[in-house]
Write an enzyme that holds these catalytic residues in place. Structure first.
Site, PDB file in Angstrom:
ATOM      1  N   GLN A  88     -19.843 -59.178  69.116  1.00 15.64           N
ATOM      2  CA  GLN A  88     -20.113 -57.748  68.900  1.00 15.64           C
ATOM      3  C   GLN A  88     -21.146 -57.389  69.966  1.00 15.64           C
ATOM      4  O   GLN A  88     -22.343 -57.602  69.780  1.00 15.64           O
ATOM      5  CB  GLN A  88     -20.633 -57.539  67.487  1.00 15.64           C
ATOM      6  CG  GLN A  88     -19.593 -57.943  66.432  1.00 15.64           C
ATOM      7  CD  GLN A  88     -20.160 -57.978  65.032  1.00 15.64           C
ATOM      8  OE1 GLN A  88     -21.119 -58.685  64.755  1.00 15.64           O
ATOM      9  NE2 GLN A  88     -19.582 -57.206  64.133  1.00 15.64           N
ATOM     10  N   THR A  96     -26.110 -56.434  65.367  1.00 17.16           N
ATOM     11  CA  THR A  96     -27.352 -56.093  64.670  1.00 17.16           C
ATOM     12  C   THR A  96     -28.553 -56.852  65.224  1.00 17.16           C
ATOM     13  O   THR A  96     -29.683 -56.383  65.102  1.00 17.16           O
ATOM     14  CB  THR A  96     -27.244 -56.380  63.156  1.00 17.16           C
ATOM     15  OG1 THR A  96     -26.784 -57.717  62.974  1.00 17.16           O
ATOM     16  CG2 THR A  96     -26.272 -55.414  62.492  1.00 17.16           C
ATOM     17  N   VAL A  97     -28.314 -58.032  65.792  1.00 16.35           N
ATOM     18  CA  VAL A  97     -29.400 -58.787  66.425  1.00 16.35           C
ATOM     19  C   VAL A  97     -29.232 -58.644  67.938  1.00 16.35           C
ATOM     20  O   VAL A  97     -28.213 -59.076  68.486  1.00 16.35           O
ATOM     21  CB  VAL A  97     -29.361 -60.274  66.025  1.00 16.35           C
ATOM     22  CG1 VAL A  97     -30.470 -61.045  66.739  1.00 16.35           C
ATOM     23  CG2 VAL A  97     -29.486 -60.438  64.517  1.00 16.35           C
ATOM     24  N   HIS A  99     -29.459 -59.956  70.658  1.00 13.86           N
ATOM     25  CA  HIS A  99     -29.486 -61.215  71.423  1.00 13.86           C
ATOM     26  C   HIS A  99     -28.034 -61.693  71.409  1.00 13.86           C
ATOM     27  O   HIS A  99     -27.495 -62.040  70.358  1.00 13.86           O
ATOM     28  CB  HIS A  99     -30.411 -62.212  70.691  1.00 13.86           C
ATOM     29  CG  HIS A  99     -30.645 -63.518  71.414  1.00 13.86           C
ATOM     30  ND1 HIS A  99     -31.815 -64.234  71.265  1.00 13.86           N
ATOM     31  CD2 HIS A  99     -29.868 -64.237  72.257  1.00 13.86           C
ATOM     32  CE1 HIS A  99     -31.731 -65.351  72.007  1.00 13.86           C
ATOM     33  NE2 HIS A  99     -30.567 -65.367  72.602  1.00 13.86           N
ATOM     34  N   HIS A 101     -24.565 -63.169  71.092  1.00 14.97           N
ATOM     35  CA  HIS A 101     -24.145 -64.373  70.361  1.00 14.97           C
ATOM     36  C   HIS A 101     -22.672 -64.305  70.002  1.00 14.97           C
ATOM     37  O   HIS A 101     -22.104 -63.231  69.857  1.00 14.97           O
ATOM     38  CB  HIS A 101     -24.996 -64.596  69.110  1.00 14.97           C
ATOM     39  CG  HIS A 101     -25.004 -63.468  68.128  1.00 14.97           C
ATOM     40  ND1 HIS A 101     -25.726 -62.306  68.331  1.00 14.97           N
ATOM     41  CD2 HIS A 101     -24.396 -63.316  66.933  1.00 14.97           C
ATOM     42  CE1 HIS A 101     -25.562 -61.492  67.302  1.00 14.97           C
ATOM     43  NE2 HIS A 101     -24.749 -62.076  66.430  1.00 14.97           N
ATOM     44  N   HIS A 103     -19.754 -65.310  67.284  1.00 13.78           N
ATOM     45  CA  HIS A 103     -19.431 -65.723  65.918  1.00 13.78           C
ATOM     46  C   HIS A 103     -18.241 -66.679  65.972  1.00 13.78           C
ATOM     47  O   HIS A 103     -17.243 -66.388  66.640  1.00 13.78           O
ATOM     48  CB  HIS A 103     -19.002 -64.522  65.065  1.00 13.78           C
ATOM     49  CG  HIS A 103     -20.088 -63.533  64.804  1.00 13.78           C
ATOM     50  ND1 HIS A 103     -20.872 -63.553  63.673  1.00 13.78           N
ATOM     51  CD2 HIS A 103     -20.528 -62.486  65.532  1.00 13.78           C
ATOM     52  CE1 HIS A 103     -21.731 -62.566  63.712  1.00 13.78           C
ATOM     53  NE2 HIS A 103     -21.554 -61.896  64.834  1.00 13.78           N
TER      54      HIS A 103
END
Lengths: 157, 157
Positions: A88, A96-97, A99, A101, A103
């Site tokens: 995302q 939402t974070v 940084h 990443h 999933h």
């Protein structure tokens, strides 16, 4: 790896190293505070950058070679039949974070009533709305302890 | 690149090269037969393998360096504010074409009523149920023609 009170950065958060089950030269594998399925884990570049476009070529390669290794092991360990892998990349995509990443989510036929309802679960609004209870540090450390030996042969450092 | 009647393999399908807008050493960028949003494109390894785990390290690196390049250009071109990037890695994860590929979808705030309804759109059952009309070869070639010059500086071959 010592897990006592050591932390790494994940966006604005500090993650206990007890929640790390995989380390490569430039990436970490983390268990998840609010997994949407068993074996839902995250792959995170060590360097804090918000967007995928911010990563260097070496970081891109390391992130997805790590994702490949972790996906292969996680799918088998959690008796998956497939994997969903997603970034995302930016708040408008549900990030939402801040940084970057990846999933990784082990999948099975009929694991959701409609196969891809899984993706709605990744939505921050849904997570927030459902007030999914975060797991305890102990739960996460126990899962990471279980996973870490599976990656012994892959550890770069 | 000549586009007349030349094809590449995408799983069991033959894709006209007129639908390719990006080529790296080991990957292609393709416009989409049934995009779920403007600028929804696919990044595909040249070698036909069903699963992400089947890719060599060089193919993994090339696929995601290509994804990074394409994502950066596509987001800007389609006035996106973010990107969704996903691999449906296996039929149980919604994969319908058994040839590993990355979806890149430009995102904007409020592009779907619920931000992550986008993911349900990736579900093959939903695609099938909605009987989304495939685009014509001409439509796809026109989009690829529009995109191709944006990648001139990135072409490896």
């Amino acid at each position: 790896m010592s897990s006592t009170l050591q932390t790494i950065r994940f966006g604005p958060h500090r993650i206990l190293t007890s929640q790390i089950f995989f380390t490569s030269k430039l990436s970490y594998g983390l268990v998840n505070l609010k997994p949407i399925a068993r074996g839902h884990v995250l792959v995170v570049p060590k360097r804090l950058v918000p967007r995928f476009a911010d990563l260097t070529p070496d970081e891109v390669s390391d992130l997805f070679l790590s994702t490949q290794t972790i996906g292969r092991v996680i799918e088998k360990h959690f008796l998956g039949e497939a994997l969903t892998m997603a970034i995302q990349d930016g708040p408008a995509a549900g990030q939402t974070v801040p940084h970057c990443h990846v999933h990784i989510i082990p999948r099975r036929f009929r694991d959701w009533a409609n196969n891809d309802d899984i993706y709605a679960e990744l939505d921050h609004t849904k997570v927030d709305n459902e007030a999914r209870t975060p797991r305890s540090e102990e739960d996460m450390a126990a899962e990471a302890d279980q996973l870490r030996p599976l990656f012994d042969q892959y550890q770069d450092c």
